[in-house]
Design a protein around this motif. Structure first.
Motif, PDB file in Angstrom:
ATOM      1  N   ALA A 138      -2.590   0.581 -14.131  1.00  0.00           N
ATOM      2  CA  ALA A 138      -1.270   0.860 -14.706  1.00  0.00           C
ATOM      3  C   ALA A 138      -1.123   0.378 -16.141  1.00  0.00           C
ATOM      4  CB  ALA A 138      -0.186   0.218 -13.835  1.00  0.00           C
ATOM      5  N   GLN A 139      -2.015  -0.448 -16.629  1.00  0.00           N
ATOM      6  CA  GLN A 139      -1.840  -1.047 -17.956  1.00  0.00           C
ATOM      7  C   GLN A 139      -1.584  -0.033 -19.062  1.00  0.00           C
ATOM      8  OE1 GLN A 139      -5.179  -3.687 -18.518  1.00  0.00           O
ATOM      9  NE2 GLN A 139      -4.323  -5.276 -17.186  1.00  0.00           N
ATOM     10  N   PRO A 140      -2.303   1.107 -19.119  1.00  0.00           N
ATOM     11  CA  PRO A 140      -2.044   2.061 -20.207  1.00  0.00           C
ATOM     12  C   PRO A 140      -0.688   2.763 -20.112  1.00  0.00           C
ATOM     13  CG  PRO A 140      -4.206   2.440 -19.203  1.00  0.00           C
ATOM     14  CD  PRO A 140      -3.465   1.519 -18.308  1.00  0.00           C
ATOM     15  N   LEU A 141       0.004   2.636 -18.985  1.00  0.00           N
ATOM     16  CA  LEU A 141       1.253   3.369 -18.789  1.00  0.00           C
ATOM     17  C   LEU A 141       2.448   2.691 -19.444  1.00  0.00           C
ATOM     18  CD1 LEU A 141       0.823   4.411 -15.031  1.00  0.00           C
ATOM     19  CD2 LEU A 141       0.214   5.705 -17.087  1.00  0.00           C
ATOM     20  N   GLY A 142       2.316   1.415 -19.824  1.00  0.00           N
ATOM     21  CA  GLY A 142       3.406   0.715 -20.475  1.00  0.00           C
ATOM     22  C   GLY A 142       4.638   0.540 -19.612  1.00  0.00           C
ATOM     23  N   LEU A 143       4.442   0.314 -18.330  1.00  0.00           N
ATOM     24  CA  LEU A 143       5.566   0.170 -17.407  1.00  0.00           C
ATOM     25  C   LEU A 143       6.156  -1.233 -17.486  1.00  0.00           C
ATOM     26  CD1 LEU A 143       3.910   1.844 -14.290  1.00  0.00           C
ATOM     27  CD2 LEU A 143       5.591   2.890 -15.815  1.00  0.00           C
ATOM     28  N   THR A 144       7.456  -1.328 -17.212  1.00  0.00           N
ATOM     29  CA  THR A 144       8.080  -2.633 -17.058  1.00  0.00           C
ATOM     30  C   THR A 144       7.671  -3.220 -15.713  1.00  0.00           C
ATOM     31  OG1 THR A 144      10.067  -1.789 -15.957  1.00  0.00           O
ATOM     32  CG2 THR A 144      10.070  -1.823 -18.393  1.00  0.00           C
ATOM     33  N   GLU A 145       7.876  -4.506 -15.531  1.00  0.00           N
ATOM     34  CA  GLU A 145       7.553  -5.133 -14.251  1.00  0.00           C
ATOM     35  C   GLU A 145       8.392  -4.523 -13.129  1.00  0.00           C
ATOM     36  OE1 GLU A 145       5.605  -7.546 -11.504  1.00  0.00           O
ATOM     37  OE2 GLU A 145       5.101  -6.984 -13.571  1.00  0.00           O
ATOM     38  N   ALA A 146       9.641  -4.206 -13.414  1.00  0.00           N
ATOM     39  CA  ALA A 146      10.504  -3.591 -12.393  1.00  0.00           C
ATOM     40  C   ALA A 146       9.971  -2.218 -11.989  1.00  0.00           C
ATOM     41  CB  ALA A 146      11.929  -3.470 -12.911  1.00  0.00           C
ATOM     42  N   GLN A 147       9.499  -1.425 -12.942  1.00  0.00           N
ATOM     43  CA  GLN A 147       8.931  -0.119 -12.615  1.00  0.00           C
ATOM     44  C   GLN A 147       7.646  -0.265 -11.811  1.00  0.00           C
ATOM     45  OE1 GLN A 147       8.735   1.276 -16.687  1.00  0.00           O
ATOM     46  NE2 GLN A 147      10.368   2.775 -16.330  1.00  0.00           N
ATOM     47  N   LEU A 148       6.839  -1.238 -12.167  1.00  0.00           N
ATOM     48  CA  LEU A 148       5.593  -1.471 -11.444  1.00  0.00           C
ATOM     49  C   LEU A 148       5.881  -1.881  -9.999  1.00  0.00           C
ATOM     50  CD1 LEU A 148       2.599  -1.298 -12.180  1.00  0.00           C
ATOM     51  CD2 LEU A 148       2.649  -3.745 -12.661  1.00  0.00           C
ATOM     52  N   ILE A 149       6.871  -2.716  -9.817  1.00  0.00           N
ATOM     53  CA  ILE A 149       7.256  -3.129  -8.462  1.00  0.00           C
ATOM     54  C   ILE A 149       7.762  -1.928  -7.670  1.00  0.00           C
ATOM     55  CG2 ILE A 149       8.945  -4.478  -7.151  1.00  0.00           C
ATOM     56  CD1 ILE A 149       8.623  -6.653  -9.312  1.00  0.00           C
ATOM     57  N   ALA A 150       8.498  -1.027  -8.324  1.00  0.00           N
ATOM     58  CA  ALA A 150       8.993   0.174  -7.641  1.00  0.00           C
ATOM     59  C   ALA A 150       7.826   1.049  -7.177  1.00  0.00           C
ATOM     60  CB  ALA A 150       9.917   0.958  -8.564  1.00  0.00           C
ATOM     61  N   LEU A 151       6.782   1.202  -8.008  1.00  0.00           N
ATOM     62  CA  LEU A 151       5.612   1.982  -7.604  1.00  0.00           C
ATOM     63  C   LEU A 151       4.880   1.303  -6.461  1.00  0.00           C
ATOM     64  CD1 LEU A 151       4.092   3.208 -11.007  1.00  0.00           C
ATOM     65  CD2 LEU A 151       5.796   4.317  -9.538  1.00  0.00           C
ATOM     66  N   ARG A 152       4.821  -0.019  -6.516  1.00  0.00           N
ATOM     67  CA  ARG A 152       4.183  -0.752  -5.425  1.00  0.00           C
ATOM     68  C   ARG A 152       4.948  -0.543  -4.121  1.00  0.00           C
ATOM     69  NH1 ARG A 152       4.777  -5.831  -3.097  1.00  0.00           N
ATOM     70  NH2 ARG A 152       2.847  -6.724  -2.259  1.00  0.00           N
ATOM     71  N   ASP A 153       6.267  -0.646  -4.179  1.00  0.00           N
ATOM     72  CA  ASP A 153       7.079  -0.426  -2.975  1.00  0.00           C
ATOM     73  C   ASP A 153       6.854   0.974  -2.407  1.00  0.00           C
ATOM     74  OD1 ASP A 153       8.127  -2.964  -3.174  1.00  0.00           O
ATOM     75  OD2 ASP A 153      10.043  -2.329  -4.027  1.00  0.00           O
ATOM     76  N   LEU A 154       6.827   1.975  -3.289  1.00  0.00           N
ATOM     77  CA  LEU A 154       6.605   3.345  -2.819  1.00  0.00           C
ATOM     78  C   LEU A 154       5.241   3.454  -2.133  1.00  0.00           C
ATOM     79  CD1 LEU A 154       7.299   6.332  -2.572  1.00  0.00           C
ATOM     80  CD2 LEU A 154       6.456   6.653  -4.914  1.00  0.00           C
ATOM     81  N   GLY A 155       4.208   2.866  -2.717  1.00  0.00           N
ATOM     82  CA  GLY A 155       2.896   2.914  -2.083  1.00  0.00           C
ATOM     83  C   GLY A 155       2.906   2.283  -0.702  1.00  0.00           C
ATOM     84  N   ILE A 156       3.561   1.150  -0.592  1.00  0.00           N
ATOM     85  CA  ILE A 156       3.643   0.468   0.703  1.00  0.00           C
ATOM     86  C   ILE A 156       4.387   1.333   1.717  1.00  0.00           C
ATOM     87  CG2 ILE A 156       4.695  -1.492   1.895  1.00  0.00           C
ATOM     88  CD1 ILE A 156       4.026  -3.161  -0.619  1.00  0.00           C
ATOM     89  N   TYR A 157       5.495   1.953   1.301  1.00  0.00           N
ATOM     90  CA  TYR A 157       6.285   2.766   2.234  1.00  0.00           C
ATOM     91  C   TYR A 157       5.537   4.034   2.654  1.00  0.00           C
ATOM     92  CZ  TYR A 157      10.077  -0.177   0.403  1.00  0.00           C
ATOM     93  OH  TYR A 157      10.857  -1.242   0.008  1.00  0.00           O
ATOM     94  N   LEU A 158       4.834   4.670   1.722  1.00  0.00           N
ATOM     95  CA  LEU A 158       4.041   5.847   2.088  1.00  0.00           C
ATOM     96  C   LEU A 158       2.944   5.463   3.077  1.00  0.00           C
ATOM     97  CD1 LEU A 158       3.565   7.633  -1.377  1.00  0.00           C
ATOM     98  CD2 LEU A 158       5.197   8.219   0.424  1.00  0.00           C
ATOM     99  N   ASN A 159       2.320   4.313   2.856  1.00  0.00           N
ATOM    100  CA  ASN A 159       1.277   3.863   3.770  1.00  0.00           C
ATOM    101  C   ASN A 159       1.864   3.519   5.134  1.00  0.00           C
ATOM    102  OD1 ASN A 159      -1.611   3.535   3.484  1.00  0.00           O
ATOM    103  ND2 ASN A 159      -1.289   1.423   4.111  1.00  0.00           N
ATOM    104  N   TYR A 160       2.979   2.826   5.125  1.00  0.00           N
ATOM    105  CA  TYR A 160       3.682   2.469   6.369  1.00  0.00           C
ATOM    106  C   TYR A 160       3.983   3.716   7.186  1.00  0.00           C
ATOM    107  CZ  TYR A 160       8.301   2.017   8.662  1.00  0.00           C
ATOM    108  OH  TYR A 160       9.364   2.113   9.510  1.00  0.00           O
ATOM    109  N   ASN A 161       4.395   4.794   6.540  1.00  0.00           N
ATOM    110  CA  ASN A 161       4.771   6.007   7.262  1.00  0.00           C
ATOM    111  C   ASN A 161       3.601   6.636   8.007  1.00  0.00           C
ATOM    112  OD1 ASN A 161       6.832   8.298   7.688  1.00  0.00           O
ATOM    113  ND2 ASN A 161       5.051   9.371   6.868  1.00  0.00           N
ATOM    114  N   SER A 162       2.364   6.278   7.651  1.00  0.00           N
ATOM    115  CA  SER A 162       1.205   6.940   8.250  1.00  0.00           C
ATOM    116  C   SER A 162       0.765   6.318   9.563  1.00  0.00           C
ATOM    117  CB  SER A 162       0.031   6.910   7.266  1.00  0.00           C
ATOM    118  OG  SER A 162      -0.445   5.590   7.078  1.00  0.00           O
TER     119      SER A 162
END
Length: 317
Positions: A138-162
């Protein structure tokens, strides 16, 4: 030509597919299922000239089906990071397989596409419990920490759904969930606009509260084992709880056994994060077992094999 996408229904499979779809939109037949339904290529009846793309599924577990599809004249693109066994040499097989311990299929597709949809690769990598790799990507994307946490949460939820014994256990069938993701080149837009994100977040919170309340059956300095009941919430939460426990105690190996309604267990195994090796080797000792060095599982461990599993678990790490 008919296009097939054959993909694991977890975060890594979904996000790998989302990147390829964004790069080359078009109609395709989707073949998927719950996370542990890994023999998906056997469902494909491709013909000469068709294109079959396989994502996040062990080649070793799909070898006869792969040979059949190639013999029928179809082309196959294969992206995966699980144990492949011997990779066939065939003019119509394009294999992108890398078993490096901290790289998932989403990152392999990201490499293939030159980073064009990197944010989705980050989501899939977080979902596969490769937090450090996700943050590096994610480093080249220039995301804020809050945005990075949001992407992490989405990844966890998508994985949980499986996670589930069958699709009926899930909040969304993986093919339907992919259709929800399809319109969004930016996963942050999906998070902000689609109510599916909130449904997954709420379901995750409810299920994980129950799972976290279950005390360990075995807890030693190097090993921890939990047994969850035969309930839909436990089948949904088990794999994610294993990832969470592994992050919280990186020097421990973790085994999470969820009872099956017909008897026996489904097993989620995590090698210590400080030495991501051995999980796949242990699980392959048991029928229906497989995975990758850092994280593996057994689809059906009989009750009578429980003691053998515990002995192997304690000896392996």
């Amino acid at each position: 030509m008919i296009r097939y996408y054959v993909f694991n229904g977890d975060a890594d499979g979904l996000c790998a597919l989302q990147q390829l779809h964004l790069a080359d939109p078009g109609e395709a037949i989707l073949v998927t299922g719950v996370k542990r339904d890994i023999g998906l290529l056997y469902r494909v009846e491709a013909q000469a000239g068709d294109l079959v793309t396989v994502l996040d599924l062990s080649l070793d577990k799909n070898r006869p089906a792969l040979e059949r599809v190639l013999a029928a004249g179809a082309r196959v693109r294969y992206f995966d990071h699980h144990f492949p066994g011997e990779i066939p040499r065939h003019p119509r097989l394009e294999a992108h397989i890398d078993t490096t311990a901290d790289r998932g299929t989403s990152l392999l597709v990201d490499d293939y596409l030159g980073g064009r949809f990197r944010a989705w690769a980050v989501v899939g990598t977080f979902g596969d419990n490769f937090d450090e790799s996700a943050r590096r990507a994610a480093q080249p994307l220039g995301l804020t920490e809050a945005q990075l946490i949001a992407l992490r949460d989405l990844g966890i939820y998508l994985n949980y759904n499986s996670y589930g014994a069958e699709v009926a256990d899930l909040h969304f069938p993986p093919d339907a969930l992919f259709r929800r993701l399809q319109p969004y080149a930016d996963p942050l837009e999906f998070i902000g606009r689609d109510p599916a994100f909130h449904q997954l977040r709420n379901g995750f919170a409810d299920d994980m509260a129950k799972a976290r309340a279950v005390k360990a059956t075995l807890d030693q300095p190097g090993h921890r084992l939990h047994i969850l009941p035969a309930a839909p919430w436990a089948r949904r939460a088990g794999g994610v709880l294993a990832n969470e426990l592994a992050r919280a105690a990186p020097d421990q190996a973790h085994a999470l056994l969820t009872r099956l309604p017909a008897g026996g267990f489904v097993v989620s195994l995590r090698a210590p994060l400080t030495r991501r090796q051995g999980a796949d080797e242990l699980c392959r000792r048991f029928p229906t077992g497989g995975g990758r060095p850092a994280a593996a599982g057994i689809n059906q461990l009989p009750e009578e094999a429980y003691e053998d599993f515990v002995t192997a678990f304690l000896a392996a790490f």
